[in-house]
Design a protein around this motif. Structure first.
Motif, PDB file in Angstrom:
ATOM      1  N   GLU A 244       6.731  -2.917   4.284  1.00 57.77           N
ATOM      2  CA  GLU A 244       5.932  -1.744   3.959  1.00 57.77           C
ATOM      3  C   GLU A 244       4.675  -2.153   3.186  1.00 57.77           C
ATOM      4  OE1 GLU A 244       6.475   1.344   4.852  1.00 57.77           O
ATOM      5  OE2 GLU A 244       8.418   1.028   5.820  1.00 57.77           O
ATOM      6  N   LEU A 245       3.676  -1.259   3.206  1.00 60.09           N
ATOM      7  CA  LEU A 245       2.415  -1.554   2.542  1.00 60.09           C
ATOM      8  C   LEU A 245       2.610  -1.791   1.047  1.00 60.09           C
ATOM      9  CD1 LEU A 245      -0.634  -1.878   2.651  1.00 60.09           C
ATOM     10  CD2 LEU A 245      -0.847   0.613   2.405  1.00 60.09           C
ATOM     11  N   GLU A 246       3.474  -0.981   0.419  1.00 59.67           N
ATOM     12  CA  GLU A 246       3.698  -1.142  -1.012  1.00 59.67           C
ATOM     13  C   GLU A 246       4.346  -2.480  -1.322  1.00 59.67           C
ATOM     14  OE1 GLU A 246       2.620   0.744  -3.520  1.00 59.67           O
ATOM     15  OE2 GLU A 246       1.582   1.851  -1.940  1.00 59.67           O
ATOM     16  N   ASP A 247       5.245  -2.936  -0.444  1.00 57.99           N
ATOM     17  CA  ASP A 247       5.871  -4.244  -0.649  1.00 57.99           C
ATOM     18  C   ASP A 247       4.845  -5.360  -0.472  1.00 57.99           C
ATOM     19  OD1 ASP A 247       8.394  -3.046  -1.026  1.00 57.99           O
ATOM     20  OD2 ASP A 247       8.673  -2.915   1.136  1.00 57.99           O
ATOM     21  N   PHE A 248       3.934  -5.175   0.487  1.00 59.68           N
ATOM     22  CA  PHE A 248       2.874  -6.161   0.667  1.00 59.68           C
ATOM     23  C   PHE A 248       1.996  -6.251  -0.579  1.00 59.68           C
ATOM     24  CE2 PHE A 248      -1.659  -6.737   1.676  1.00 59.68           C
ATOM     25  CZ  PHE A 248      -1.632  -8.089   2.017  1.00 59.68           C
ATOM     26  N   LYS A 249       1.701  -5.118  -1.188  1.00 60.60           N
ATOM     27  CA  LYS A 249       0.888  -5.121  -2.406  1.00 60.60           C
ATOM     28  C   LYS A 249       1.566  -5.919  -3.508  1.00 60.60           C
ATOM     29  CE  LYS A 249      -1.463  -0.693  -1.571  1.00 60.60           C
ATOM     30  NZ  LYS A 249      -1.658   0.704  -2.061  1.00 60.60           N
ATOM     31  N   HIS A 250       2.898  -5.827  -3.571  1.00 61.12           N
ATOM     32  CA  HIS A 250       3.630  -6.611  -4.568  1.00 61.12           C
ATOM     33  C   HIS A 250       3.486  -8.103  -4.292  1.00 61.12           C
ATOM     34  CE1 HIS A 250       6.863  -8.172  -7.057  1.00 61.12           C
ATOM     35  NE2 HIS A 250       7.377  -8.729  -5.975  1.00 61.12           N
ATOM     36  N   ILE A 251       3.637  -8.494  -3.018  1.00 60.78           N
ATOM     37  CA  ILE A 251       3.498  -9.902  -2.650  1.00 60.78           C
ATOM     38  C   ILE A 251       2.080 -10.387  -2.923  1.00 60.78           C
ATOM     39  CG2 ILE A 251       3.555 -11.511  -0.690  1.00 60.78           C
ATOM     40  CD1 ILE A 251       5.803  -9.738   0.477  1.00 60.78           C
ATOM     41  N   ASP A 252       1.105  -9.521  -2.678  1.00 65.21           N
ATOM     42  CA  ASP A 252      -0.297  -9.874  -2.928  1.00 65.21           C
ATOM     43  C   ASP A 252      -0.578  -9.991  -4.420  1.00 65.21           C
ATOM     44  OD1 ASP A 252      -2.950 -10.411  -2.502  1.00 65.21           O
ATOM     45  OD2 ASP A 252      -3.522  -8.357  -2.052  1.00 65.21           O
ATOM     46  N   GLY A 253       0.230  -9.332  -5.244  1.00 66.25           N
ATOM     47  CA  GLY A 253       0.039  -9.416  -6.690  1.00 66.25           C
ATOM     48  C   GLY A 253      -1.049  -8.522  -7.214  1.00 66.25           C
ATOM     49  N   ILE A 254      -1.262  -7.377  -6.546  1.00 65.62           N
ATOM     50  CA  ILE A 254      -2.328  -6.478  -6.966  1.00 65.62           C
ATOM     51  C   ILE A 254      -2.106  -5.963  -8.384  1.00 65.62           C
ATOM     52  CG2 ILE A 254      -3.378  -4.214  -6.495  1.00 65.62           C
ATOM     53  CD1 ILE A 254      -3.014  -4.771  -3.534  1.00 65.62           C
TER      54      ILE A 254
END
Length: 453
Positions: A331-341
């Motif tokens: 999910e997009l929110e999980d990607f944001k976590h991986i990206d470290g936003i």
């Protein structure tokens, strides 16, 4: 912190409202016919006292949490865990097992006495409370009181404690007694949960991402589950003493993580993906290996499979409760976590904010689609997998994509969601320095395909 509440009001003003609470309670008692000298006055004093104590406990806990939060912010490498104090409600029990790297304190209900305990991020997993261990330490009466009689019985029968507690968030009752009729119970017994409008039911966990949502199937439009998710109360009432049926229903409705060994053959199977594509956007199972064999000499090969990829056995010899094809898309929110936003964790892309000691993918992994491609390749070639301290499945894989080979760790939760994915070593893989001012290369190390003992 001194002289004000957690939401910024003055302490004096907050406690002053207890006078209004006492007066309103007395007036309500008078309207109901209570005498002022004894009945109404006593009601007012009692209501005012409860109001003061509740606010005092809340303010004291807020002040303690604020002080702990300051320690988390001002000291590098400090996170916190939520610790239980004395008797706790079921919701606090399942939340107390979590650890946080963020300085933001957790939300609480009135009179919650849970503590915000800071510790080194390396020690958080060691001091965190295990919800199931806490449950097992309670007496049977306390288990029934905190988790309800049916919920506690489901946990004792092997149900996941988080599924049982969280299910109550989406529960509803359509009749005063809260009990299903004999006809409804019979319909459930005959159809193993079928379409009987039996309550209490819950909407929790019935989305595509939820375990129950995957097992109960979807309607013709694909937007709703084909049948309601029963609460443990309905399951045990419908089973009417039939333990095999109760266990079948607990599995089908997403409370048991693994199918009962003596499960009935008539229970619906978990959702299977077809060979013509599937709802999670991955290639069909018959399309062969999802990643090419590594072309760099000396690195070994990724064996082709004649069937869909499977996870290796867990260290104790047991099988995973789901397959790689069952894992849901990122999910997009999980990607944001991986990206470290958020700047607190993740930071695994070259464009991510620098987070101390974070490993970074090669430059071609630059967005959501590329991270999903890495996840698909990693899940297709898992070398080893284990159940971590925090209840997530941790796996190691050798991935070769776009001319770069990497050893990757992928973390999955019980709901088949990707918690995180990051490289351990590989071509063009870097690790941010502890001061976050630079990075160092992390060349490919196949030793990372095994966990440290």
């Amino acid at each position: 912190m001194i002289g004000v509440t957690g939401d910024g009001r003055s302490i004096t003003g907050l406690f002053g409202t207890a006078i209004n609470t006492a007066r309103d309670a007395s007036e309500a008692a008078l309207m109901q016919g209570a005498g002022m000298e004894l009945g109404a006055a006593a009601v007012g004093w009692n209501a005012g006292g409860i109001d003061v104590v509740t606010k005092l406990l809340t303010v004291t806990s807020d002040t303690s949490r604020a002080a702990m939060g300051l320690e988390t912010v001002t000291r590098e490498g400090i996170g916190y865990t939520r610790r239980l104090v004395g008797a706790s409600c079921a919701r606090c029990v399942v939340l107390a097992g979590r650890t946080y790297r963020s300085p933001v304190a957790f939300d609480r209900h009135p009179r919650c006495d849970c503590e915000h305990v800071p510790a080194s991020t390396r020690q958080l997993d060691l001091i965190a409370v295990d919800a199931r261990s806490h449950f097992d330490d309670l007496s049977r009466d306390e288990q029934d009181r905190q988790f309800t009689r049916a919920g506690a019985q489901a946990i004792r029968d092997g149900a996941d404690i988080n599924q049982v507690v969280n299910a109550r968030r989406g529960a509803g009752l359509s009749f005063a007694s809260g009990r299903i009729t004999k006809a409804e119970a019979e319909a459930i017994r005959n159809s193993r949960g079928g379409r009987a409008r039996a309550l209490p039911v819950t909407t929790e966990g019935t989305t595509r991402r939820g375990i129950a949502g995957g097992r109960l199937g979807r309607d013709s439009g694909g937007k709703k589950v084909a049948q309601q998710r029963l609460m443990p109360e309905s399951i045990y009432q419908a089973a009417d003493g039939d333990r095999d049926l109760a266990m079948d229903l607990l599995y089908q409705h997403g409370y048991l993580m693994e199918r009962p060994r003596r499960a009935r053959q008539s229970v619906s199977q978990p959702r299977q993906h077809t060979n013509t594509g599937n709802s999670v956007g991955r290639p069909p199972a018959t399309s062969g290996p999802r990643i090419p064999p590594p072309h760099t000499p000396g690195r070994g090969t990724i064996a082709a499979s004649s069937g869909p990829p499977q996870f290796p056995r867990l260290p104790d010899g047991s099988a995973m409760p789901f397959t790689p094809a069952d894992v849901l898309p990122l999910e997009l929110e999980d990607f944001k976590h991986i990206d470290g936003i958020d700047g607190m964790s993740g930071g695994h892309l070259q464009t991510s904010p620098p987070i101390p000691n974070a490993t970074r993918f090669p430059a071609w992994v630059r967005g959501h689609a590329e991270v999903q491609e890495v996840i698909d390749a990693a899940l297709a070639n898992v070398s080893v997998i284990r159940l971590g301290r925090r209840g997530n499945y941790e796996s190691r894989s050798l991935v070769d994509l776009h001319g770069t080979a990497m050893v990757v760790e992928t973390v999955l939760d019980m709901d088949r969601l990707v918690v995180t994915v990051y490289p351990l070593s590989g071509d063009f893989v870097e690790r941010v320095t502890p001061d976050a001012k630079g990075s160092m290369p992390r060349p490919l190390d196949l030793g990372g395909l095994q966990f440290d003992s």
